[in-house]
Design a protein around this motif. Structure first.
Motif, PDB file in Angstrom:
ATOM      1  N   PHE A  64       0.853  -1.187   0.000  1.00  0.00           N
ATOM      2  CA  PHE A  64       0.000   0.000   0.000  1.00  0.00           C
ATOM      3  C   PHE A  64       0.890   1.239   0.000  1.00  0.00           C
ATOM      4  O   PHE A  64       2.097   1.145   0.223  1.00  0.00           O
ATOM      5  CB  PHE A  64      -0.886   0.013   1.257  1.00  0.00           C
ATOM      6  N   HIS A  65       0.263   2.411  -0.265  1.00  0.00           N
ATOM      7  CA  HIS A  65       0.969   3.691  -0.216  1.00  0.00           C
ATOM      8  C   HIS A  65       0.180   4.629   0.695  1.00  0.00           C
ATOM      9  O   HIS A  65      -1.060   4.615   0.635  1.00  0.00           O
ATOM     10  CB  HIS A  65       1.056   4.324  -1.609  1.00  0.00           C
ATOM     11  N   PRO A  66       0.867   5.453   1.483  1.00  0.00           N
ATOM     12  CA  PRO A  66       0.130   6.360   2.375  1.00  0.00           C
ATOM     13  C   PRO A  66      -0.907   7.206   1.637  1.00  0.00           C
ATOM     14  O   PRO A  66      -2.021   7.404   2.133  1.00  0.00           O
ATOM     15  CB  PRO A  66       1.238   7.236   2.980  1.00  0.00           C
ATOM     16  N   TRP A  67      -0.576   7.701   0.432  1.00  0.00           N
ATOM     17  CA  TRP A  67      -1.520   8.575  -0.274  1.00  0.00           C
ATOM     18  C   TRP A  67      -2.805   7.852  -0.676  1.00  0.00           C
ATOM     19  O   TRP A  67      -3.833   8.503  -0.930  1.00  0.00           O
ATOM     20  CB  TRP A  67      -0.854   9.228  -1.498  1.00  0.00           C
ATOM     21  N   GLU A  68      -2.778   6.531  -0.708  1.00  0.00           N
ATOM     22  CA  GLU A  68      -4.000   5.794  -1.050  1.00  0.00           C
ATOM     23  C   GLU A  68      -5.042   5.854   0.058  1.00  0.00           C
ATOM     24  O   GLU A  68      -6.178   5.429  -0.132  1.00  0.00           O
ATOM     25  CB  GLU A  68      -3.668   4.321  -1.326  1.00  0.00           C
ATOM     26  N   PHE A  69      -4.630   6.361   1.245  1.00  0.00           N
ATOM     27  CA  PHE A  69      -5.532   6.443   2.401  1.00  0.00           C
ATOM     28  C   PHE A  69      -5.892   7.895   2.708  1.00  0.00           C
ATOM     29  O   PHE A  69      -6.528   8.164   3.702  1.00  0.00           O
ATOM     30  CB  PHE A  69      -4.857   5.785   3.612  1.00  0.00           C
ATOM     31  N   ASP A  70      -5.457   8.820   1.851  1.00  0.00           N
ATOM     32  CA  ASP A  70      -5.626  10.258   2.090  1.00  0.00           C
ATOM     33  C   ASP A  70      -6.798  10.765   1.249  1.00  0.00           C
ATOM     34  O   ASP A  70      -6.630  11.257   0.133  1.00  0.00           O
ATOM     35  CB  ASP A  70      -4.310  10.966   1.711  1.00  0.00           C
ATOM     36  N   ALA A  71      -8.006  10.663   1.820  1.00  0.00           N
ATOM     37  CA  ALA A  71      -9.229  10.965   1.061  1.00  0.00           C
ATOM     38  C   ALA A  71      -9.310  12.428   0.645  1.00  0.00           C
ATOM     39  O   ALA A  71      -9.903  12.754  -0.379  1.00  0.00           O
ATOM     40  CB  ALA A  71     -10.447  10.580   1.894  1.00  0.00           C
TER      41      ALA A  71
ATOM     42  N   GLY B 186     -11.250   6.941  -0.513  1.00  0.00           N
ATOM     43  CA  GLY B 186     -12.116   7.230   0.635  1.00  0.00           C
ATOM     44  C   GLY B 186     -12.470   5.990   1.442  1.00  0.00           C
ATOM     45  O   GLY B 186     -12.858   6.093   2.607  1.00  0.00           O
ATOM     46  N   SER B 187     -12.346   4.819   0.846  1.00  0.00           N
ATOM     47  CA  SER B 187     -12.731   3.603   1.580  1.00  0.00           C
ATOM     48  C   SER B 187     -11.538   2.698   1.905  1.00  0.00           C
ATOM     49  O   SER B 187     -11.711   1.594   2.422  1.00  0.00           O
ATOM     50  CB  SER B 187     -13.799   2.827   0.799  1.00  0.00           C
ATOM     51  N   SER B 188     -10.322   3.161   1.605  1.00  0.00           N
ATOM     52  CA  SER B 188      -9.142   2.307   1.825  1.00  0.00           C
ATOM     53  C   SER B 188      -8.954   1.928   3.288  1.00  0.00           C
ATOM     54  O   SER B 188      -8.617   0.786   3.607  1.00  0.00           O
ATOM     55  CB  SER B 188      -7.876   3.011   1.330  1.00  0.00           C
ATOM     56  N   THR B 189      -9.154   2.887   4.196  1.00  0.00           N
ATOM     57  CA  THR B 189      -8.924   2.600   5.620  1.00  0.00           C
ATOM     58  C   THR B 189      -9.882   1.513   6.096  1.00  0.00           C
ATOM     59  O   THR B 189      -9.469   0.550   6.760  1.00  0.00           O
ATOM     60  CB  THR B 189      -9.084   3.890   6.450  1.00  0.00           C
ATOM     61  N   ARG B 190     -11.161   1.659   5.734  1.00  0.00           N
ATOM     62  CA  ARG B 190     -12.160   0.665   6.147  1.00  0.00           C
ATOM     63  C   ARG B 190     -11.836  -0.706   5.553  1.00  0.00           C
ATOM     64  O   ARG B 190     -11.901  -1.737   6.223  1.00  0.00           O
ATOM     65  CB  ARG B 190     -13.549   1.144   5.672  1.00  0.00           C
ATOM     66  N   ARG B 191     -11.422  -0.703   4.270  1.00  0.00           N
ATOM     67  CA  ARG B 191     -11.109  -1.976   3.615  1.00  0.00           C
ATOM     68  C   ARG B 191      -9.881  -2.637   4.233  1.00  0.00           C
ATOM     69  O   ARG B 191      -9.850  -3.844   4.440  1.00  0.00           O
ATOM     70  CB  ARG B 191     -10.842  -1.738   2.126  1.00  0.00           C
ATOM     71  N   MET B 192      -8.850  -1.836   4.505  1.00  0.00           N
ATOM     72  CA  MET B 192      -7.642  -2.424   5.078  1.00  0.00           C
ATOM     73  C   MET B 192      -7.931  -2.974   6.470  1.00  0.00           C
ATOM     74  O   MET B 192      -7.402  -4.022   6.846  1.00  0.00           O
ATOM     75  CB  MET B 192      -6.520  -1.388   5.137  1.00  0.00           C
TER      76      MET B 192
ATOM     77  N   LEU C   7      -7.145  -6.709   7.715  1.00  0.00           N
ATOM     78  CA  LEU C   7      -6.342  -6.970   8.914  1.00  0.00           C
ATOM     79  C   LEU C   7      -7.108  -7.794   9.942  1.00  0.00           C
ATOM     80  O   LEU C   7      -6.513  -8.589  10.670  1.00  0.00           O
ATOM     81  CB  LEU C   7      -5.896  -5.640   9.540  1.00  0.00           C
ATOM     82  N   SER C   8      -8.436  -7.601  10.007  1.00  0.00           N
ATOM     83  CA  SER C   8      -9.195  -8.343  11.020  1.00  0.00           C
ATOM     84  C   SER C   8      -9.645  -9.711  10.512  1.00  0.00           C
ATOM     85  O   SER C   8      -9.972 -10.591  11.304  1.00  0.00           O
ATOM     86  CB  SER C   8     -10.399  -7.521  11.495  1.00  0.00           C
ATOM     87  N   THR C   9      -9.656  -9.918   9.193  1.00  0.00           N
ATOM     88  CA  THR C   9     -10.080 -11.219   8.653  1.00  0.00           C
ATOM     89  C   THR C   9      -8.973 -12.261   8.815  1.00  0.00           C
ATOM     90  O   THR C   9      -9.234 -13.448   8.989  1.00  0.00           O
ATOM     91  CB  THR C   9     -10.445 -11.083   7.156  1.00  0.00           C
ATOM     92  N   PHE C  10      -7.713 -11.795   8.717  1.00  0.00           N
ATOM     93  CA  PHE C  10      -6.575 -12.714   8.836  1.00  0.00           C
ATOM     94  C   PHE C  10      -5.715 -12.266  10.015  1.00  0.00           C
ATOM     95  O   PHE C  10      -5.599 -11.065  10.270  1.00  0.00           O
ATOM     96  CB  PHE C  10      -5.741 -12.714   7.550  1.00  0.00           C
ATOM     97  N   ALA C  11      -5.098 -13.219  10.699  1.00  0.00           N
ATOM     98  CA  ALA C  11      -4.272 -12.889  11.865  1.00  0.00           C
ATOM     99  C   ALA C  11      -2.798 -13.142  11.552  1.00  0.00           C
ATOM    100  O   ALA C  11      -2.460 -13.635  10.480  1.00  0.00           O
ATOM    101  CB  ALA C  11      -4.708 -13.744  13.053  1.00  0.00           C
ATOM    102  N   GLY C  12      -1.943 -12.776  12.488  1.00  0.00           N
ATOM    103  CA  GLY C  12      -0.535 -13.147  12.394  1.00  0.00           C
ATOM    104  C   GLY C  12       0.279 -12.307  11.430  1.00  0.00           C
ATOM    105  O   GLY C  12       1.190 -12.816  10.770  1.00  0.00           O
ATOM    106  N   TRP C  13       0.004 -10.990  11.351  1.00  0.00           N
ATOM    107  CA  TRP C  13       0.768 -10.112  10.462  1.00  0.00           C
ATOM    108  C   TRP C  13       2.113  -9.800  11.086  1.00  0.00           C
ATOM    109  O   TRP C  13       2.199  -9.509  12.276  1.00  0.00           O
ATOM    110  CB  TRP C  13      -0.008  -8.807  10.225  1.00  0.00           C
ATOM    111  N   THR C  14       3.185  -9.866  10.302  1.00  0.00           N
ATOM    112  CA  THR C  14       4.523  -9.499  10.795  1.00  0.00           C
ATOM    113  C   THR C  14       5.248  -8.699   9.711  1.00  0.00           C
ATOM    114  O   THR C  14       4.837  -8.700   8.548  1.00  0.00           O
ATOM    115  CB  THR C  14       5.391 -10.741  11.096  1.00  0.00           C
ATOM    116  N   SER C  15       6.346  -8.059  10.111  1.00  0.00           N
ATOM    117  CA  SER C  15       7.207  -7.431   9.098  1.00  0.00           C
ATOM    118  C   SER C  15       7.963  -8.530   8.356  1.00  0.00           C
ATOM    119  O   SER C  15       8.031  -9.673   8.814  1.00  0.00           O
ATOM    120  CB  SER C  15       8.185  -6.466   9.761  1.00  0.00           C
ATOM    121  N   LEU C  16       8.550  -8.189   7.231  1.00  0.00           N
ATOM    122  CA  LEU C  16       9.349  -9.159   6.475  1.00  0.00           C
ATOM    123  C   LEU C  16      10.610  -9.529   7.263  1.00  0.00           C
ATOM    124  O   LEU C  16      11.005 -10.692   7.301  1.00  0.00           O
ATOM    125  CB  LEU C  16       9.717  -8.590   5.103  1.00  0.00           C
ATOM    126  N   ALA C  17      11.242  -8.527   7.897  1.00  0.00           N
ATOM    127  CA  ALA C  17      12.484  -8.798   8.640  1.00  0.00           C
ATOM    128  C   ALA C  17      12.249  -9.808   9.759  1.00  0.00           C
ATOM    129  O   ALA C  17      13.112 -10.653  10.023  1.00  0.00           O
ATOM    130  CB  ALA C  17      13.048  -7.496   9.209  1.00  0.00           C
TER     131      ALA C  17
END
Ligand SMILES: [Zn+2]
Length: 299
Positions: A224-231, A251-257, A261-271
């Motif tokens: 994602f890119h920050p500007w994609e969440f800047d309505a 305008g709906s990116s935040t709600r969609r993301m 995030l809530s549909t799947f668990a266990g998010w981590t950074s690549l490192a």
């Protein structure tokens, strides 16, 4: 194993915006990246999801506090190059200068080693096999720029869809490559990992891709890119089709993301998962970008 990655840049630094916002005018453009990135930090914190932030070096120099805030929140700081140059405009020498400058800027600010690189506009392709040697030379441990799909401006459609090792030539050292999520459908790699594919399509293809990856025990990397969440961002005077691609769905990116995030668990950074990603890569065939020996070498 699933990760959110963020390419930290201004909307007017994208490849499509270059036609109306030339590089020479960047110093005079209004910056919105800090607030947009802070909004993402809040969203990721709400879902306890450490992520990987690929920063532009020029953004880091202009907003050093932002790099520290992202690092202090427990996220990985990685590198998106310095001046958002598509690799077709660089050569081995200028790319080495670009990524070395960005990497040092980010490491000085974050106080942590920068392990990963993502090229602007997925521009590591068979047209520039030398990029892998440059990344080796600059000290990166992984690349996240090879998109295993067919697209007019980027992509290597026959690249593995799981992490793999990549080399410029058969006799060159390999680098860990971490591709974005694709959804295998009818023998094709459907891009569903983020960006326009996230905003322009219904959410279901991304969710299906994530479910398929979970079922196949395949790492799933979104972007994602920050500007994609800047309505509320001012709209650049782009041609109609580019404007649709750039701004539809912001305008709906935040709600969609939040839903992803809530549909799947266990998010981590690549490192955080680099050993596991490397282990997966050892099960894949290595990808050699050029079989010839006449490619330009890094000096
Ligand atoms: Zn970018």
């Amino acid at each position: 194993m699933r990760s959110i990655t963020i390419d930290v840049e201004e909307a007017w630094q994208t490849e499509v915006a270059r036609k109306v916002v030339p590089r020479s005018s960047w110093d005079h453009q209004p910056s919105r990246v800090v607030d947009a990135t802070q909004g993402l930090l809040t969203l990721l914190a709400e879902h306890d999801a450490p992520a990987t932030f690929f920063f532009l070096g020029c953004i880091a120099r202009q907003h050093p506090r932002l790099v520290r805030d992202v690092a202090d929140a427990g996220h990985e700081i990685a590198c998106h190059g310095d001046g958002h140059d598509h690799l077709s405009r660089l050569n081995p020498i200028s790319m080495l200068a670009d990524v070395t400058r960005a990497k040092k800027t980010l490491e000085d600010l974050a106080g942590q080693p920068v392990l990963g690189y993502r090229a602007p506009t997925w521009s590591v392709t068979r047209a520039n096999p030398w990029a892998i040697d440059v990344l080796h030379q600059a000290g990166f441990l992984y690349d996240a720029s090879i998109f295993p799909t067919l697209h007019p401006n980027y992509g290597i459609p026959d690249a593995p869809i799981s992490p793999f090792r990549v080399a410029s030539r058969p006799d060159s050292p390999t680098l860990l490559a971490i591709p974005p999520l694709v959804w295998r459908l009818g023998g094709r790699n459907i891009p569903v990992a983020g960006g326009g594919y996230f905003r322009l399509l219904p959410l279901q293809p991304m969710l299906s891709g994530l479910s398929q990856a979970r079922r196949d025990h395949r790492p799933a990397i979104l972007y994602f890119h920050p500007w994609e969440f800047d309505a509320d961002q001012p709209r650049l005077p782009l041609p109609l089709l580019s404007r649709l691609r750039m701004y539809r769905g912001v305008g709906s990116s935040t709600r969609r993301m939040a839903r992803v995030l809530s549909t799947f668990a266990g998010w981590t950074s690549l490192a955080q998962r680099l050993p596991e990603l490397s282990a997966v890569a050892r099960t894949q065939r290595p990808l050699v970008l050029s079989t010839g020996s006449s490619e330009r070498q890094v000096a």
